[in-house]
Motif scaffolding. Sequence first.
Motif, short mmCIF file in Angstrom:
data_model
loop_
_atom_site.label_atom_id
_atom_site.label_comp_id
_atom_site.label_asym_id
_atom_site.label_seq_id
_atom_site.Cartn_x
_atom_site.Cartn_y
_atom_site.Cartn_z
N ARG A 193 0.82 -1.21 0.00
CA ARG A 193 0.00 0.00 0.00
C ARG A 193 0.86 1.27 0.00
N LEU A 194 1.89 1.29 0.82
CA LEU A 194 2.75 2.46 0.86
C LEU A 194 3.52 2.63 -0.44
N ASP A 195 4.00 1.53 -0.99
CA ASP A 195 4.70 1.60 -2.28
C ASP A 195 3.75 2.10 -3.38
N SER A 196 2.49 1.67 -3.32
CA SER A 196 1.52 2.13 -4.31
C SER A 196 1.22 3.61 -4.14
N LEU A 197 1.12 4.06 -2.88
CA LEU A 197 0.91 5.49 -2.64
C LEU A 197 2.04 6.30 -3.27
N TYR A 198 3.26 5.82 -3.08
CA TYR A 198 4.42 6.50 -3.67
C TYR A 198 4.35 6.49 -5.19
N GLU A 199 4.06 5.34 -5.78
CA GLU A 199 4.02 5.23 -7.23
C GLU A 199 2.90 6.07 -7.84
N ASN A 200 1.76 6.12 -7.17
CA ASN A 200 0.66 6.96 -7.65
C ASN A 200 1.05 8.43 -7.64
N ALA A 201 1.71 8.85 -6.56
CA ALA A 201 2.15 10.23 -6.47
C ALA A 201 3.22 10.54 -7.52
N LYS A 202 4.14 9.61 -7.69
CA LYS A 202 5.21 9.81 -8.68
C LYS A 202 4.62 9.92 -10.08
N LEU A 234 6.71 11.61 2.28
CA LEU A 234 6.18 10.95 3.48
C LEU A 234 6.49 9.47 3.47
N VAL A 235 6.26 8.80 2.35
CA VAL A 235 6.56 7.37 2.27
C VAL A 235 8.04 7.11 2.51
N GLU A 236 8.89 7.92 1.91
CA GLU A 236 10.33 7.75 2.11
C GLU A 236 10.71 7.96 3.58
N ALA A 237 10.07 8.95 4.22
CA ALA A 237 10.36 9.24 5.63
C ALA A 237 9.90 8.10 6.54
N TYR A 239 9.90 4.88 5.69
CA TYR A 239 10.89 3.82 5.56
C TYR A 239 12.22 4.18 6.24
N ARG A 240 12.53 5.47 6.32
CA ARG A 240 13.74 5.91 7.03
C ARG A 240 13.54 5.94 8.54
N GLY A 241 12.31 5.86 8.99
CA GLY A 241 12.03 5.95 10.41
C GLY A 241 12.04 7.37 10.93
N GLU A 242 11.78 8.34 10.06
CA GLU A 242 11.83 9.75 10.45
C GLU A 242 10.45 10.42 10.47
N ALA A 243 9.46 9.81 9.86
CA ALA A 243 8.13 10.41 9.84
C ALA A 243 7.58 10.51 11.27
N ILE A 244 6.78 11.53 11.52
CA ILE A 244 6.28 11.81 12.86
C ILE A 244 5.00 11.01 13.11
N VAL A 283 7.04 -1.75 8.89
CA VAL A 283 7.91 -1.21 7.85
C VAL A 283 8.63 0.06 8.29
N TYR A 284 8.25 0.62 9.43
CA TYR A 284 8.84 1.89 9.88
C TYR A 284 10.33 1.70 10.17
N GLY A 285 11.14 2.50 9.53
CA GLY A 285 12.58 2.47 9.77
C GLY A 285 13.30 1.28 9.17
N THR A 286 12.70 0.65 8.14
CA THR A 286 13.32 -0.55 7.55
C THR A 286 14.34 -0.23 6.47
N ARG A 287 14.41 1.03 6.06
CA ARG A 287 15.41 1.42 5.05
C ARG A 287 16.19 2.61 5.57
N LYS A 288 17.30 2.35 6.20
CA LYS A 288 18.13 3.42 6.78
C LYS A 288 19.05 4.01 5.72
#
Length: 288
Positions: A193-202, A234-237, A239-244, A283-288
Amino acid sequence: METMSLEELQKIFGSYMAWKLDSKTWIIQFMNGTEYMYLLEGDEKALLLDTGYGTGTLRAFVENLTDKPVIVANTHYHPDHAGGNGEFEKVYMSRGASIDAPSVDGEGAVPFDISKLPYPDYEKCYVTTGDSFDLGGRVVEVIEAKPAHCNSTLFFLDRGHGMVFTGDEFESAQTLMYDNSGNPDAPYDVKDRLDSLYENAKNLYELRDSYTYVLPNHNGTPMSVDYISDYMELVEAIYRGEAIIEDKLNHFFIEMDPKAPTLCRVRWNHVSIFIVKAELMKVYGTRK
Protein backbone atom coordinates in the motif's frame (compact mmCIF):
# COMPACT_ATOMS: atom_id res chain seq x y z
CA MET A 1 -26.54 8.83 20.37
CA GLU A 2 -30.04 9.78 19.18
CA THR A 3 -30.89 8.55 15.68
CA MET A 4 -31.16 11.37 13.17
CA SER A 5 -34.30 11.80 11.11
CA LEU A 6 -34.24 11.47 7.33
CA GLU A 7 -34.69 15.23 7.05
CA GLU A 8 -31.72 15.87 9.36
CA LEU A 9 -29.57 13.40 7.44
CA GLN A 10 -30.43 15.06 4.12
CA LYS A 11 -29.38 18.44 5.50
CA ILE A 12 -25.89 17.03 5.99
CA PHE A 13 -25.55 14.60 3.10
CA GLY A 14 -27.88 16.09 0.51
CA SER A 15 -27.58 19.86 0.83
CA TYR A 16 -25.39 20.98 -2.05
CA MET A 17 -23.75 24.26 -2.97
CA ALA A 18 -21.93 24.77 -6.26
CA TRP A 19 -19.53 27.32 -7.67
CA LYS A 20 -17.42 27.55 -10.82
CA LEU A 21 -13.69 27.01 -10.91
CA ASP A 22 -13.74 28.14 -14.52
CA SER A 23 -16.49 28.77 -17.04
CA LYS A 24 -17.11 25.04 -17.60
CA THR A 25 -16.14 23.40 -14.29
CA TRP A 26 -18.44 23.22 -11.27
CA ILE A 27 -17.34 22.32 -7.75
CA ILE A 28 -20.27 20.80 -5.82
CA GLN A 29 -19.84 20.98 -2.06
CA PHE A 30 -21.68 18.97 0.60
CA MET A 31 -21.14 17.25 3.98
CA ASN A 32 -21.06 20.61 5.77
CA GLY A 33 -18.47 21.82 3.30
CA THR A 34 -15.95 19.01 3.80
CA GLU A 35 -16.54 17.04 0.60
CA TYR A 36 -16.72 17.80 -3.12
CA MET A 37 -18.02 16.39 -6.36
CA TYR A 38 -17.21 17.88 -9.75
CA LEU A 39 -19.20 18.62 -12.90
CA LEU A 40 -17.14 19.13 -16.07
CA GLU A 41 -18.93 20.57 -19.09
CA GLY A 42 -17.89 20.23 -22.71
CA ASP A 43 -19.63 21.56 -25.78
CA GLU A 44 -21.80 18.44 -26.12
CA LYS A 45 -21.78 16.53 -22.82
CA ALA A 46 -20.95 16.90 -19.13
CA LEU A 47 -19.05 14.57 -16.80
CA LEU A 48 -20.09 14.20 -13.15
CA LEU A 49 -17.36 12.85 -10.89
CA ASP A 50 -18.96 11.02 -7.93
CA THR A 51 -22.50 10.76 -6.63
CA GLY A 52 -22.35 11.29 -2.87
CA TYR A 53 -24.28 9.28 -0.29
CA GLY A 54 -27.46 8.44 -2.16
CA THR A 55 -29.96 10.93 -0.79
CA GLY A 56 -31.83 10.91 -4.09
CA THR A 57 -31.38 14.67 -4.47
CA LEU A 58 -28.21 14.96 -6.55
CA ARG A 59 -29.48 14.40 -10.09
CA ALA A 60 -32.00 17.23 -9.91
CA PHE A 61 -29.31 19.54 -8.53
CA VAL A 62 -26.90 18.65 -11.34
CA GLU A 63 -29.55 19.09 -14.02
CA ASN A 64 -30.06 22.64 -12.75
CA LEU A 65 -26.38 23.33 -13.41
CA THR A 66 -26.21 21.95 -16.97
CA ASP A 67 -28.59 21.21 -19.80
CA LYS A 68 -26.14 18.80 -21.43
CA PRO A 69 -26.39 14.99 -21.20
CA VAL A 70 -24.50 13.89 -18.09
CA ILE A 71 -21.96 11.05 -18.00
CA VAL A 72 -21.29 9.76 -14.47
CA ALA A 73 -18.04 8.28 -13.12
CA ASN A 74 -16.70 7.38 -9.68
CA THR A 75 -13.28 8.43 -8.47
CA HIS A 76 -13.57 5.33 -6.28
CA TYR A 77 -16.20 2.99 -4.89
CA HIS A 78 -16.77 4.23 -1.35
CA PRO A 79 -20.11 5.20 0.24
CA ASP A 80 -19.62 8.97 0.09
CA HIS A 81 -18.59 8.79 -3.57
CA ALA A 82 -20.76 6.06 -5.07
CA GLY A 83 -23.80 5.85 -2.79
CA GLY A 84 -25.87 7.88 -5.24
CA ASN A 85 -25.00 5.87 -8.34
CA GLY A 86 -28.54 4.55 -8.48
CA GLU A 87 -29.85 8.00 -9.46
CA PHE A 88 -28.32 7.37 -12.88
CA GLU A 89 -28.76 4.72 -15.55
CA LYS A 90 -25.03 4.09 -16.10
CA VAL A 91 -21.87 4.77 -14.08
CA TYR A 92 -18.21 4.36 -15.07
CA MET A 93 -15.78 3.01 -12.50
CA SER A 94 -12.67 0.91 -11.87
CA ARG A 95 -12.89 -2.88 -11.87
CA GLY A 96 -11.51 -2.64 -8.35
CA ALA A 97 -15.00 -1.51 -7.33
CA SER A 98 -15.90 -5.18 -6.97
CA ILE A 99 -13.41 -5.43 -4.07
CA ASP A 100 -14.65 -2.28 -2.35
CA ALA A 101 -18.33 -3.06 -3.02
CA PRO A 102 -19.28 -3.95 0.59
CA SER A 103 -18.36 -0.42 1.67
CA VAL A 104 -21.27 0.86 -0.44
CA ASP A 105 -23.62 -2.09 -0.93
CA GLY A 106 -23.30 -3.73 2.47
CA GLU A 107 -26.10 -3.51 4.99
CA GLY A 108 -25.97 -0.18 6.81
CA ALA A 109 -23.05 1.06 4.73
CA VAL A 110 -24.87 4.28 3.82
CA PRO A 111 -27.50 6.15 5.88
CA PHE A 112 -30.13 5.95 3.11
CA ASP A 113 -32.02 3.13 1.43
CA ILE A 114 -30.20 3.23 -1.91
CA SER A 115 -32.23 0.26 -3.15
CA LYS A 116 -35.10 2.72 -3.61
CA LEU A 117 -33.17 5.02 -5.93
CA PRO A 118 -34.56 5.19 -9.49
CA TYR A 119 -31.94 2.83 -10.96
CA PRO A 120 -30.79 0.40 -8.23
CA ASP A 121 -29.59 -1.98 -10.97
CA TYR A 122 -27.75 0.71 -12.93
CA GLU A 123 -25.22 -0.41 -15.54
CA LYS A 124 -21.63 -0.56 -14.30
CA CYS A 125 -19.07 0.24 -17.01
CA TYR A 126 -15.40 -0.35 -16.30
CA VAL A 127 -12.63 1.97 -17.47
CA THR A 128 -8.87 2.06 -16.97
CA THR A 129 -5.72 3.86 -18.05
CA GLY A 130 -5.92 4.78 -21.72
CA ASP A 131 -9.67 5.35 -21.71
CA SER A 132 -11.07 8.87 -21.98
CA PHE A 133 -14.29 10.85 -22.13
CA ASP A 134 -14.80 13.20 -25.07
CA LEU A 135 -17.26 15.84 -23.91
CA GLY A 136 -17.00 17.88 -27.11
CA GLY A 137 -14.03 20.23 -27.16
CA ARG A 138 -12.96 18.79 -23.81
CA VAL A 139 -11.27 15.42 -23.33
CA VAL A 140 -10.85 13.90 -19.86
CA GLU A 141 -8.34 11.04 -19.57
CA VAL A 142 -8.62 8.13 -17.13
CA ILE A 143 -5.61 6.99 -15.08
CA GLU A 144 -6.08 3.92 -12.91
CA ALA A 145 -4.32 4.14 -9.55
CA LYS A 146 -2.57 1.28 -7.80
CA PRO A 147 -4.36 0.12 -4.61
CA ALA A 148 -3.39 2.50 -1.82
CA HIS A 149 -6.23 4.45 -0.20
CA CYS A 150 -8.57 1.81 -1.61
CA ASN A 151 -8.83 -0.76 -4.40
CA SER A 152 -10.84 1.28 -6.89
CA THR A 153 -9.31 4.72 -7.41
CA LEU A 154 -9.34 6.42 -10.78
CA PHE A 155 -7.64 9.74 -11.49
CA PHE A 156 -9.12 12.01 -14.15
CA LEU A 157 -6.76 14.26 -16.12
CA ASP A 158 -8.08 17.24 -18.07
CA ARG A 159 -5.07 18.66 -19.89
CA GLY A 160 -7.07 21.31 -21.74
CA HIS A 161 -8.30 22.90 -18.52
CA GLY A 162 -5.14 22.08 -16.54
CA MET A 163 -6.84 19.92 -13.93
CA VAL A 164 -6.29 16.53 -12.31
CA PHE A 165 -8.95 15.00 -10.05
CA THR A 166 -7.46 12.74 -7.36
CA GLY A 167 -10.41 11.39 -5.36
CA ASP A 168 -9.33 10.53 -1.80
CA GLU A 169 -5.89 9.32 -2.83
CA PHE A 170 -4.29 12.71 -2.21
CA GLU A 171 -5.71 15.62 -0.27
CA SER A 172 -4.44 18.58 1.69
CA ALA A 173 -5.01 17.06 5.13
CA GLN A 174 -4.68 13.28 5.18
CA THR A 175 -5.20 10.06 3.29
CA LEU A 176 -6.77 6.99 4.89
CA MET A 177 -4.37 4.09 4.44
CA TYR A 178 -6.03 1.36 6.49
CA ASP A 179 -8.40 -1.15 4.91
CA ASN A 180 -11.77 0.53 4.44
CA SER A 181 -13.31 -1.81 1.88
CA GLY A 182 -15.73 -3.53 4.26
CA ASN A 183 -14.55 -6.73 2.57
CA PRO A 184 -12.87 -9.34 4.80
CA ASP A 185 -11.33 -10.92 1.70
CA ALA A 186 -9.80 -7.70 0.37
CA PRO A 187 -6.02 -7.92 -0.01
CA TYR A 188 -4.00 -5.65 2.27
CA ASP A 189 -0.23 -5.56 2.70
CA VAL A 190 1.14 -2.43 4.33
CA LYS A 191 4.33 -2.31 2.24
CA ASP A 192 2.39 -2.79 -0.99
CA ARG A 193 0.00 0.00 0.00
CA LEU A 194 2.75 2.46 0.86
CA ASP A 195 4.70 1.60 -2.28
CA SER A 196 1.52 2.13 -4.31
CA LEU A 197 0.91 5.49 -2.64
CA TYR A 198 4.42 6.50 -3.67
CA GLU A 199 4.02 5.23 -7.23
CA ASN A 200 0.66 6.96 -7.65
CA ALA A 201 2.15 10.23 -6.47
CA LYS A 202 5.21 9.81 -8.68
CA ASN A 203 2.99 9.11 -11.68
CA LEU A 204 0.98 12.28 -11.17
CA TYR A 205 4.05 14.35 -10.33
CA GLU A 206 5.69 13.36 -13.60
CA LEU A 207 2.57 14.68 -15.37
CA ARG A 208 2.69 18.03 -13.52
CA ASP A 209 3.28 20.02 -16.72
CA SER A 210 -0.19 18.84 -17.83
CA TYR A 211 -2.14 20.52 -15.03
CA THR A 212 -2.21 23.52 -12.71
CA TYR A 213 -5.01 22.50 -10.38
CA VAL A 214 -5.07 19.39 -8.17
CA LEU A 215 -8.68 18.72 -7.16
CA PRO A 216 -9.24 16.22 -4.32
CA ASN A 217 -12.59 15.24 -2.81
CA HIS A 218 -12.05 16.45 0.75
CA ASN A 219 -10.58 19.22 2.89
CA GLY A 220 -9.99 22.06 0.47
CA THR A 221 -9.86 22.32 -3.29
CA PRO A 222 -7.96 23.06 -5.43
CA MET A 223 -4.57 22.44 -3.87
CA SER A 224 -0.95 22.86 -4.90
CA VAL A 225 0.98 20.16 -6.76
CA ASP A 226 3.45 20.43 -3.87
CA TYR A 227 1.19 18.14 -1.86
CA ILE A 228 1.78 15.36 -4.39
CA SER A 229 5.56 15.45 -3.88
CA ASP A 230 5.00 15.68 -0.12
CA TYR A 231 3.24 12.31 -0.20
CA MET A 232 6.25 10.80 -1.95
CA GLU A 233 8.51 12.23 0.74
CA LEU A 234 6.18 10.95 3.48
CA VAL A 235 6.56 7.37 2.27
CA GLU A 236 10.33 7.75 2.11
CA ALA A 237 10.36 9.24 5.63
CA ILE A 238 8.37 6.26 6.95
CA TYR A 239 10.89 3.82 5.56
CA ARG A 240 13.74 5.91 7.03
CA GLY A 241 12.03 5.95 10.41
CA GLU A 242 11.83 9.75 10.45
CA ALA A 243 8.13 10.41 9.84
CA ILE A 244 6.28 11.81 12.86
CA ILE A 245 3.87 9.36 14.50
CA GLU A 246 0.94 10.78 16.48
CA ASP A 247 -1.38 8.60 18.54
CA LYS A 248 -3.92 11.42 18.88
CA LEU A 249 -5.88 11.48 15.62
CA ASN A 250 -7.40 14.98 15.87
CA HIS A 251 -10.18 14.12 13.45
CA PHE A 252 -13.81 13.99 14.60
CA PHE A 253 -15.11 11.50 12.03
CA ILE A 254 -12.09 9.16 12.09
CA GLU A 255 -12.29 9.05 15.88
CA MET A 256 -15.82 7.63 15.46
CA ASP A 257 -14.50 4.73 13.36
CA PRO A 258 -14.49 1.39 15.26
CA LYS A 259 -10.87 1.00 14.14
CA ALA A 260 -9.84 4.31 15.73
CA PRO A 261 -8.12 2.76 18.81
CA THR A 262 -5.76 0.89 16.47
CA LEU A 263 -4.89 3.90 14.30
CA CYS A 264 -2.24 6.56 14.34
CA ARG A 265 -1.56 9.65 12.24
CA VAL A 266 1.81 9.82 10.47
CA ARG A 267 3.04 13.24 9.31
CA TRP A 268 5.71 14.64 7.03
CA ASN A 269 5.87 18.16 5.59
CA HIS A 270 2.26 19.23 4.94
CA VAL A 271 0.62 15.82 4.57
CA SER A 272 -0.29 12.84 6.72
CA ILE A 273 -1.93 9.44 6.61
CA PHE A 274 -4.13 7.47 9.00
CA ILE A 275 -2.94 3.89 9.31
CA VAL A 276 -3.10 0.95 11.73
CA LYS A 277 -0.11 1.52 13.98
CA ALA A 278 0.81 -2.16 14.27
CA GLU A 279 0.92 -2.38 10.46
CA LEU A 280 2.99 0.80 10.20
CA MET A 281 5.60 -0.52 12.61
CA LYS A 282 6.22 -3.52 10.36
CA VAL A 283 7.91 -1.21 7.85
CA TYR A 284 8.84 1.89 9.88
CA GLY A 285 12.58 2.47 9.77
CA THR A 286 13.32 -0.55 7.55
CA ARG A 287 15.41 1.42 5.05
CA LYS A 288 18.13 3.42 6.78
